[in-house]
Write a protein that holds these residues in place. Structure first.
Motif, PDB file in Angstrom:
ATOM      1  N   PRO A   1       0.799  -1.231   0.000  1.00 56.61           N
ATOM      2  CA  PRO A   1       0.000   0.000   0.000  1.00 56.61           C
ATOM      3  C   PRO A   1       0.831   1.280   0.000  1.00 56.61           C
ATOM      4  CG  PRO A   1      -0.028  -1.035   2.168  1.00 56.61           C
ATOM      5  CD  PRO A   1       0.601  -2.019   1.235  1.00 56.61           C
ATOM      6  N   ASP A   2       2.102   1.188   0.361  1.00 59.58           N
ATOM      7  CA  ASP A   2       2.966   2.372   0.372  1.00 59.58           C
ATOM      8  C   ASP A   2       3.600   2.640  -0.991  1.00 59.58           C
ATOM      9  OD1 ASP A   2       2.491   2.768   3.084  1.00 59.58           O
ATOM     10  OD2 ASP A   2       4.202   1.514   3.678  1.00 59.58           O
ATOM     11  N   TRP A   3       3.239   1.826  -1.994  1.00 60.97           N
ATOM     12  CA  TRP A   3       3.872   1.965  -3.298  1.00 60.97           C
ATOM     13  C   TRP A   3       2.869   2.194  -4.428  1.00 60.97           C
ATOM     14  CZ3 TRP A   3       8.632   3.211  -4.085  1.00 60.97           C
ATOM     15  CH2 TRP A   3       9.588   2.932  -3.097  1.00 60.97           C
ATOM     16  N   PRO A   4       2.162   3.349  -4.369  1.00 59.58           N
ATOM     17  CA  PRO A   4       1.334   3.687  -5.532  1.00 59.58           C
ATOM     18  C   PRO A   4       2.216   3.835  -6.772  1.00 59.58           C
ATOM     19  CG  PRO A   4       1.579   5.588  -4.088  1.00 59.58           C
ATOM     20  CD  PRO A   4       2.140   4.410  -3.346  1.00 59.58           C
ATOM     21  N   ILE A   5       1.680   3.516  -7.915  1.00 57.98           N
ATOM     22  CA  ILE A   5       2.454   3.559  -9.151  1.00 57.98           C
ATOM     23  C   ILE A   5       2.996   4.954  -9.427  1.00 57.98           C
ATOM     24  CG2 ILE A   5       2.243   3.371 -11.670  1.00 57.98           C
ATOM     25  CD1 ILE A   5       2.684   0.729 -10.247  1.00 57.98           C
ATOM     26  N   HIS A   6       2.287   5.976  -9.008  1.00 59.02           N
ATOM     27  CA  HIS A   6       2.793   7.337  -9.203  1.00 59.02           C
ATOM     28  C   HIS A   6       4.135   7.521  -8.503  1.00 59.02           C
ATOM     29  CE1 HIS A   6       2.568  11.660  -9.959  1.00 59.02           C
ATOM     30  NE2 HIS A   6       2.965  11.836  -8.710  1.00 59.02           N
ATOM     31  N   ARG A   7       4.267   6.971  -7.295  1.00 60.49           N
ATOM     32  CA  ARG A   7       5.534   7.083  -6.567  1.00 60.49           C
ATOM     33  C   ARG A   7       6.640   6.308  -7.285  1.00 60.49           C
ATOM     34  NH1 ARG A   7       7.061   4.477  -0.633  1.00 60.49           N
ATOM     35  NH2 ARG A   7       9.153   5.404  -0.497  1.00 60.49           N
ATOM     36  N   VAL A   8       6.323   5.106  -7.735  1.00 67.23           N
ATOM     37  CA  VAL A   8       7.318   4.305  -8.463  1.00 67.23           C
ATOM     38  C   VAL A   8       7.777   5.047  -9.716  1.00 67.23           C
ATOM     39  CG1 VAL A   8       7.742   2.104  -9.619  1.00 67.23           C
ATOM     40  CG2 VAL A   8       6.259   2.177  -7.603  1.00 67.23           C
ATOM     41  N   PHE A   9       6.824   5.611 -10.451  1.00 70.44           N
ATOM     42  CA  PHE A   9       7.140   6.351 -11.677  1.00 70.44           C
ATOM     43  C   PHE A   9       8.025   7.554 -11.380  1.00 70.44           C
ATOM     44  CE2 PHE A   9       6.412   9.564 -14.884  1.00 70.44           C
ATOM     45  CZ  PHE A   9       6.411   8.864 -16.073  1.00 70.44           C
ATOM     46  N   GLU A  10       7.666   8.304 -10.359  1.00 68.37           N
ATOM     47  CA  GLU A  10       8.442   9.497 -10.011  1.00 68.37           C
ATOM     48  C   GLU A  10       9.890   9.140  -9.687  1.00 68.37           C
ATOM     49  OE1 GLU A  10       7.247  13.211  -9.284  1.00 68.37           O
ATOM     50  OE2 GLU A  10       6.622  12.241 -11.143  1.00 68.37           O
ATOM     51  N   LEU A  11      10.096   8.046  -8.994  1.00 73.00           N
ATOM     52  CA  LEU A  11      11.452   7.660  -8.609  1.00 73.00           C
ATOM     53  C   LEU A  11      12.262   7.134  -9.787  1.00 73.00           C
ATOM     54  CD1 LEU A  11      10.923   5.852  -5.171  1.00 73.00           C
ATOM     55  CD2 LEU A  11      11.824   8.144  -5.576  1.00 73.00           C
ATOM     56  N   LEU A  12      11.658   6.301 -10.618  1.00 76.98           N
ATOM     57  CA  LEU A  12      12.421   5.602 -11.645  1.00 76.98           C
ATOM     58  C   LEU A  12      12.392   6.266 -13.014  1.00 76.98           C
ATOM     59  CD1 LEU A  12      11.617   1.876 -10.808  1.00 76.98           C
ATOM     60  CD2 LEU A  12      13.401   3.376  -9.880  1.00 76.98           C
TER      61      LEU A  12
END
Length: 218
Positions: free
Chosen positions: A173-184
């Motif tokens: 739950p702490d890994w919305p795709i928006h966060r993954v996208f922003e990081l990578l």
């Protein structure tokens, strides 16, 4: 406890390779399907890719784009005929009810008799500009993170437009795709090195993006 989340499905879409512009071949142009559609290990029956090196495969079996983004896109780039109907961004699943800010890595959804799992976000390319005939669509997609996401097929089955994607598991739950996208993809990896390192260890993340996380974590 798994959150209660259900996405409505406006359309299932498939396509075959065609020229978007001179020397730009893509299967981004997709057509809504009527009736039941088989969902196999590599995606929707009848769907094809033009570039099998960078598209397709188990981790990119099904492409989802929230239709919730379409009003934003009309504001960002102006009205465009492609934005009048599902499929503007080459999606297989045109859904409503949540975006990359609420959909998380590893989420599992029942769709019809199939079971799908979110594997990573979509990394857009310049073919978006060719698709829309405008030079700024790719940049807007990367800046906003409104790019959609990919799902792998955990259980084959079939579905049809009007079905509901029902969330059954949410392990991260702490890994919305928006966060993954922003990081990578969005360049924010320097602000969250611990997060990038964590992504590099997550087996549910698609291999290509996990390799990217490993490189950025070094």
């Amino acid at each position: 406890m798994t959150s209660t989340l259900a996405l409505s499905l406006d359309a299932l879409l498939t396509g075959t390779p065609a020229l978007l512009a001179p020397d730009v071949l893509s299967a981004m142009g997709k057509t809504p399907r009527t009736g039941p559609v088989r969902i196999g290990w590599l995606g929707l029956e009848g769907d094809m890719v033009a570039d099998p090196i960078n598209h397709g495969g188990h981790d990119k079996a099904v492409h989802l784009v929230p239709q919730d983004h379409y009003p934003w896109w009309r504001e960002a780039i102006g009205d465009h005929p492609l934005l009048h109907d599902p499929g503007a961004f080459g999606e297989n699943l045109a859904t409503r009810g949540a975006t990359e800010r609420e959909l998380c890595l590893g989420d599992r959804f029942v769709l019809g008799s199939s079971l799908l799992e979110i594997s990573h976000g979509r990394q857009p390319c310049s073919k978006l500009n060719a698709r829309f005939g405008r030079p700024n669509v790719l940049a807007k997609a990367v800046e906003s993170g409104r790019c959609g996401l990919y799902l792998r097929v955990i259980r084959e089955g079939e579905a049809r437009a009007g079905d509901v994607l029902t969330l059954t598991e949410r392990p991260h739950p702490d890994w919305p795709i928006h966060r993954v996208f922003e990081l990578l993809v969005g360049g924010r990896y320097k602000s969250d090195p611990a997060g990038v390192a964590a992504l590099a260890r997550m087996s549910v993340l698609a291999g290509a993006w996990r390799s990217r996380a490993e490189k950025l974590a070094r």
